[in-house]
Design a protein around this motif. Sequence first.
Motif, mmCIF file in Angstrom:
data_model
loop_
_atom_site.group_PDB
_atom_site.id
_atom_site.type_symbol
_atom_site.label_atom_id
_atom_site.label_comp_id
_atom_site.label_asym_id
_atom_site.label_seq_id
_atom_site.Cartn_x
_atom_site.Cartn_y
_atom_site.Cartn_z
ATOM 1 N N THR A 1 -7.452 -9.939 -7.146
ATOM 2 C CA THR A 1 -6.831 -8.736 -7.749
ATOM 3 C C THR A 1 -5.826 -8.287 -6.898
ATOM 4 O OG1 THR A 1 -8.932 -8.591 -9.137
ATOM 5 C CG2 THR A 1 -7.256 -6.649 -8.814
ATOM 6 N N ILE A 2 -4.651 -7.952 -7.331
ATOM 7 C CA ILE A 2 -3.711 -7.292 -6.414
ATOM 8 C C ILE A 2 -3.691 -5.815 -6.978
ATOM 9 C CG2 ILE A 2 -1.258 -6.989 -5.911
ATOM 10 C CD1 ILE A 2 -1.274 -9.988 -6.256
ATOM 11 N N THR A 3 -3.650 -4.845 -6.080
ATOM 12 C CA THR A 3 -3.647 -3.530 -6.336
ATOM 13 C C THR A 3 -2.071 -3.108 -6.656
ATOM 14 O OG1 THR A 3 -3.068 -2.615 -4.007
ATOM 15 C CG2 THR A 3 -5.780 -3.098 -4.938
ATOM 16 N N ILE A 4 -2.013 -1.912 -7.351
ATOM 17 C CA ILE A 4 -0.393 -1.578 -7.588
ATOM 18 C C ILE A 4 0.356 -1.170 -6.211
ATOM 19 C CG2 ILE A 4 -0.986 0.943 -7.803
ATOM 20 C CD1 ILE A 4 1.225 1.155 -9.954
ATOM 21 N N GLN A 5 -0.452 -0.816 -5.247
ATOM 22 C CA GLN A 5 0.179 -0.736 -3.992
ATOM 23 C C GLN A 5 0.640 -1.842 -3.213
ATOM 24 O OE1 GLN A 5 -2.806 0.787 -4.647
ATOM 25 N NE2 GLN A 5 -2.662 2.971 -4.351
ATOM 26 N N GLN A 6 -0.305 -2.902 -3.230
ATOM 27 C CA GLN A 6 0.086 -4.106 -2.790
ATOM 28 C C GLN A 6 1.288 -4.964 -3.589
ATOM 29 O OE1 GLN A 6 -3.803 -5.933 -3.242
ATOM 30 N NE2 GLN A 6 -4.101 -5.875 -1.138
ATOM 31 N N SER B 1 17.078 5.098 5.371
ATOM 32 C CA SER B 1 17.458 5.343 3.965
ATOM 33 C C SER B 1 16.908 6.235 3.033
ATOM 34 C CB SER B 1 17.522 3.752 3.419
ATOM 35 O OG SER B 1 18.287 2.743 4.362
ATOM 36 N N MET B 2 15.643 6.207 3.204
ATOM 37 C CA MET B 2 14.880 7.037 2.158
ATOM 38 C C MET B 2 14.491 8.379 2.597
ATOM 39 S SD MET B 2 14.365 5.176 -0.504
ATOM 40 C CE MET B 2 13.428 6.148 -1.260
ATOM 41 N N ASP B 3 14.967 8.869 3.662
ATOM 42 C CA ASP B 3 14.777 10.102 4.705
ATOM 43 C C ASP B 3 13.226 10.539 4.626
ATOM 44 O OD1 ASP B 3 15.329 12.392 5.744
ATOM 45 O OD2 ASP B 3 15.603 13.505 3.829
ATOM 46 N N VAL B 4 12.690 9.319 5.175
ATOM 47 C CA VAL B 4 10.931 9.527 5.357
ATOM 48 C C VAL B 4 10.739 9.188 6.776
ATOM 49 C CG1 VAL B 4 10.223 9.421 2.988
ATOM 50 C CG2 VAL B 4 10.176 7.275 4.491
ATOM 51 N N GLY B 5 9.476 9.531 7.123
ATOM 52 C CA GLY B 5 8.873 8.948 8.450
ATOM 53 C C GLY B 5 8.790 7.608 8.456
ATOM 54 N N VAL B 6 8.855 6.776 9.689
ATOM 55 C CA VAL B 6 8.593 5.436 9.862
ATOM 56 C C VAL B 6 7.125 4.933 9.366
ATOM 57 C CG1 VAL B 6 8.566 3.460 11.556
ATOM 58 C CG2 VAL B 6 10.376 5.204 11.592
ATOM 59 N N ALA B 7 6.066 6.127 9.725
ATOM 60 C CA ALA B 7 4.933 5.564 9.255
ATOM 61 C C ALA B 7 4.537 5.599 7.760
ATOM 62 C CB ALA B 7 3.935 6.735 9.848
ATOM 63 N N THR B 8 5.374 6.468 6.946
ATOM 64 C CA THR B 8 5.306 6.353 5.715
ATOM 65 C C THR B 8 5.915 5.221 5.070
ATOM 66 O OG1 THR B 8 5.439 8.856 5.392
ATOM 67 C CG2 THR B 8 6.099 7.543 3.322
ATOM 68 N N ALA B 9 7.155 4.641 5.560
ATOM 69 C CA ALA B 9 7.851 3.408 5.155
ATOM 70 C C ALA B 9 6.901 2.458 5.587
ATOM 71 C CB ALA B 9 9.151 3.390 5.805
ATOM 72 N N GLY B 10 6.247 2.427 6.493
ATOM 73 C CA GLY B 10 5.051 1.159 7.038
ATOM 74 C C GLY B 10 4.185 1.023 5.975
ATOM 75 N N LEU C 1 5.896 -0.610 3.031
ATOM 76 C CA LEU C 1 5.916 -1.989 3.026
ATOM 77 C C LEU C 1 4.710 -2.946 3.249
ATOM 78 C CD1 LEU C 1 8.694 -1.564 5.803
ATOM 79 C CD2 LEU C 1 9.063 -2.403 3.497
ATOM 80 N N SER C 2 3.561 -2.101 3.701
ATOM 81 C CA SER C 2 2.104 -2.887 3.893
ATOM 82 C C SER C 2 1.093 -2.859 2.791
ATOM 83 C CB SER C 2 1.720 -2.291 5.204
ATOM 84 O OG SER C 2 1.272 -1.086 5.057
ATOM 85 N N GLY C 3 1.577 -2.255 1.645
ATOM 86 C CA GLY C 3 0.809 -2.269 0.526
ATOM 87 C C GLY C 3 -0.196 -1.129 0.554
ATOM 88 N N LYS C 4 -0.146 0.003 1.385
ATOM 89 C CA LYS C 4 -1.084 1.038 1.564
ATOM 90 C C LYS C 4 -0.816 2.163 0.703
ATOM 91 C CE LYS C 4 -2.414 -0.561 6.219
ATOM 92 N NZ LYS C 4 -2.305 -0.223 7.468
ATOM 93 N N GLN C 5 0.200 2.549 0.345
ATOM 94 C CA GLN C 5 0.823 3.551 -0.398
ATOM 95 C C GLN C 5 2.086 3.222 -1.394
ATOM 96 O OE1 GLN C 5 2.711 7.340 1.523
ATOM 97 N NE2 GLN C 5 0.711 7.543 1.678
#
Length: 214
Positions: free
Chosen positions: A2-7, A36-45, A48-52
């Motif tokens: 099962t793939i979550t919506i975040q993934q 590009s999205m004016d957010v922190g690198v941690a948020t972008a990460g 990209l990794s399917g956590k948020q």
Amino acid sequence: MTITIQQQFSINLNALLDEAGVPASGFGRSKHVATSMDVGVATAGKWLSGKQIPEYDRLERMKEWLGCSFDDLLGRTEARGGRIPARAENVLLNMVGTRSATRISICPDEPASIRSDGVYALPIEGDVMSPYVVDGDMVCFMPAMSAHTDGVYVIHVAERYIVRRVNLTTRGTVKLIAENARYEAEEVDLAEEVKRRNGVRIVGVVCARILVNR
């Protein structure tokens, strides 16, 4: 599985970034998205990794930035007719540095046959690196004998190739991390591993992905 919506969002976002020629993960993708999205690198990460997944207003901005729809960002790939999000012709756009590769070769069975000036494609088996790459996808890599920075690497161990995210530690060791949370990370000392017959050896750094079935 099962793939979550975040993934699913992570799969779609990475595919769209591949199409746009944005550098691969480990080579500035998180920073590029963050800027590009004016957010922190941690948020972008985390995106990209399917956590948020982003809030609605961020999704609106992302949709405009990438020239896509909400379905492209959040929908399942089969709902979009099974299109291939990252095509082979985009691979060279994701290459890092000034290497003038004229073609991509399939990774040879023996690491000794890997040329230092080549670019190689490795088919992915299993779900260890899902959702970054899944069974049937491919990664392209440039030869590298060691890891000088964190990133995604191709590794040869026990007479087979694997792909893992590599994090350097302050102890002089490296952590080999699977994207799939079902698999535990492993910490190894590469200097000791090279002394073993079938020890862990880094053979290349991933510079692009070909998402074959997505």
